[in-house]
Design an enzyme around this catalytic site. Structure first.
Site, PDB file in Angstrom:
ATOM      1  N   GLU A 273      -2.987  -4.695  -3.160  1.00 14.39           N
ATOM      2  CA  GLU A 273      -3.477  -5.600  -4.203  1.00 14.39           C
ATOM      3  C   GLU A 273      -3.573  -4.883  -5.547  1.00 14.39           C
ATOM      4  OE1 GLU A 273      -4.733  -4.899  -1.258  1.00 14.39           O
ATOM      5  OE2 GLU A 273      -6.031  -6.466  -0.478  1.00 14.39           O
TER       6      GLU A 273
ATOM      7  N   GLU B 216       0.339   5.253   0.601  1.00 15.57           N
ATOM      8  CA  GLU B 216      -0.610   6.297   1.020  1.00 15.57           C
ATOM      9  C   GLU B 216      -0.146   7.680   0.564  1.00 15.57           C
ATOM     10  OE1 GLU B 216      -1.216   5.539   5.222  1.00 15.57           O
ATOM     11  OE2 GLU B 216      -2.378   3.744   4.758  1.00 15.57           O
ATOM     12  N   ASN B 217      -0.991   8.664   0.810  1.00 15.45           N
ATOM     13  CA  ASN B 217      -0.710  10.018   0.332  1.00 15.45           C
ATOM     14  C   ASN B 217      -1.271  11.030   1.323  1.00 15.45           C
ATOM     15  OD1 ASN B 217      -1.328  12.540  -1.531  1.00 15.45           O
ATOM     16  ND2 ASN B 217       0.118  11.241  -2.611  1.00 15.45           N
TER      17      ASN B 217
ATOM     18  N   CYS C 203      -4.035   0.653  -2.566  1.00  8.55           N
ATOM     19  CA  CYS C 203      -3.925  -0.602  -1.822  1.00  8.55           C
ATOM     20  C   CYS C 203      -2.846  -1.499  -2.437  1.00  8.55           C
ATOM     21  CB  CYS C 203      -5.245  -1.358  -1.855  1.00  8.55           C
ATOM     22  SG  CYS C 203      -6.554  -0.611  -0.883  1.00  8.55           S
TER      23      CYS C 203
ATOM     24  N   CYS D 124      -2.822  13.564   0.629  1.00 11.87           N
ATOM     25  CA  CYS D 124      -4.207  13.707   0.165  1.00 11.87           C
ATOM     26  C   CYS D 124      -4.812  12.304   0.294  1.00 11.87           C
ATOM     27  CB  CYS D 124      -4.227  14.209  -1.276  1.00 11.87           C
ATOM     28  SG  CYS D 124      -5.882  14.413  -1.909  1.00 11.87           S
TER      29      CYS D 124
ATOM     30  N   ASN E 134       0.838  -1.198   0.000  1.00 12.79           N
ATOM     31  CA  ASN E 134       0.000   0.000   0.000  1.00 12.79           C
ATOM     32  C   ASN E 134       0.874   1.250   0.000  1.00 12.79           C
ATOM     33  OD1 ASN E 134       0.609  -0.853   2.652  1.00 12.79           O
ATOM     34  ND2 ASN E 134      -1.086   0.290   3.531  1.00 12.79           N
TER      35      ASN E 134
ATOM     36  N   CYS F   6     -10.251  -5.040   0.605  1.00 12.20           N
ATOM     37  CA  CYS F   6     -11.329  -4.047   0.602  1.00 12.20           C
ATOM     38  C   CYS F   6     -12.229  -4.251  -0.626  1.00 12.20           C
ATOM     39  CB  CYS F   6     -10.754  -2.632   0.633  1.00 12.20           C
ATOM     40  SG  CYS F   6     -10.180  -2.037  -0.973  1.00 12.20           S
TER      41      CYS F   6
HETATM   42  N1  THU Z   1      -5.244  -1.677   2.498  1.00 13.01           N
HETATM   43  C1  THU Z   1      -4.701  -2.440   1.519  1.00 13.01           C
HETATM   44  O1  THU Z   1      -3.640  -2.122   0.982  1.00 13.01           O
HETATM   45  N2  THU Z   1      -5.373  -3.554   1.145  1.00 13.01           N
HETATM   46  C2  THU Z   1      -6.502  -4.000   1.726  1.00 13.01           C
HETATM   47  O2  THU Z   1      -7.049  -4.994   1.279  1.00 13.01           O
HETATM   48  C3  THU Z   1      -7.048  -3.315   2.892  1.00 13.01           C
HETATM   49  C4  THU Z   1      -6.514  -1.964   3.141  1.00 13.01           C
HETATM   50  C5  THU Z   1      -4.518  -0.473   2.918  1.00 13.01           C
HETATM   51  C6  THU Z   1      -5.148   0.816   2.483  1.00 13.01           C
HETATM   52  C7  THU Z   1      -4.588   1.767   3.497  1.00 13.01           C
HETATM   53  O3  THU Z   1      -3.307   2.187   3.071  1.00 13.01           O
HETATM   54  C8  THU Z   1      -4.430   0.927   4.738  1.00 13.01           C
HETATM   55  O4  THU Z   1      -4.449  -0.411   4.310  1.00 13.01           O
HETATM   56  C9  THU Z   1      -5.514   1.157   5.777  1.00 13.01           C
HETATM   57  O5  THU Z   1      -6.765   1.059   5.223  1.00 13.01           O
END
Ligand code: THU
Length: 169
Positions: A82, A71-72, A80, A74, A69, A114
């Site tokens: 996956e 993140e940013n 994610c 923003c 994952n 998710c």
């Molecule tokens: N996240 C994933 O990368 N995959 C998932 O299946 C569930 C959530 C990440 C998104 C975000 O960076 C962090 O987990 C918290 O939600």
């Protein structure tokens, strides 16, 4: 091996440089795939959620693409693990997948993808495998279809409609 001319020198680059290959063409077992997802998790960029996720995607020809994952500031632009792994594979020409393993730091729970990632997986077919893992390497096996039943997919776009929007619409 591809060759690239660079400033007069011949630089050798590995074919599919960004692909994280195990042995090319060799079978990749579930344990190895989960290990690869745990390795990918270490690259997670998650300063906001502090929730690390890794994924390892196995293609039909036994190549492995990993993702974490990202993140940013923003927040809604975060990606994610996956989706990252799938996008890496697709951008290198791979669209047929056997399985994806997902890893997180959750001690007592198998990491569950998710909704957005379920739909992203489903784009490439309903009948492939998703391994939801725990840090100790234990896992639950599901299919994309089990994770997202009665899904909407690319085929639905060309089904019979009551109204066809004209070109000039
Ligand atoms: N996240 C994933 O990368 N995959 C998932 O299946 C569930 C959530 C990440 C998104 C975000 O960076 C962090 O987990 C918290 O939600």
């Amino acid at each position: 091996m591809d060759c690239v001319k660079f400033s007069g020198d011949v630089m050798h680059i590995k074919e599919h440089g960004s692909r994280h290959l195990s042995q090319e063409g060799a079978e990749v077992g579930v344990k190895e795939l989960i290990q690869r997802s745990q390795e990918a998790k270490k690259q997670a960029y998650c300063p906001y959620s502090k929730f690390r996720v890794g994924a390892a995607l196995l293609t039909l020809d036994n190549s492995v693409f990993t993702g974490c994952n990202v993140e940013n500031a923003c927040y809604n632009l975060g990606v994610c693990a996956e989706r990252n792994a799938i996008s890496k594979a697709v951008s290198e020409g791979y669209r047929s997948f056997k399985a994806i393993a997902i890893a997180s730091d959750l001690n007592d729970q198998f990491i569950s993808p998710c909704g957005g990632c379920r739909q992203f997986m489903r784009e490439f077919g309903p009948n492939w495998t998703v391994y939801l893992s725990k840090p100790d390497g234990s896992y639950v096996t599901m299919t994309v279809n089990e994770l997202l039943p009665a899904s909407f997919g690319p085929e639905d776009l060309s089904m019979k409609k009551v109204f066809d929007i004209p070109n000039e619409y």
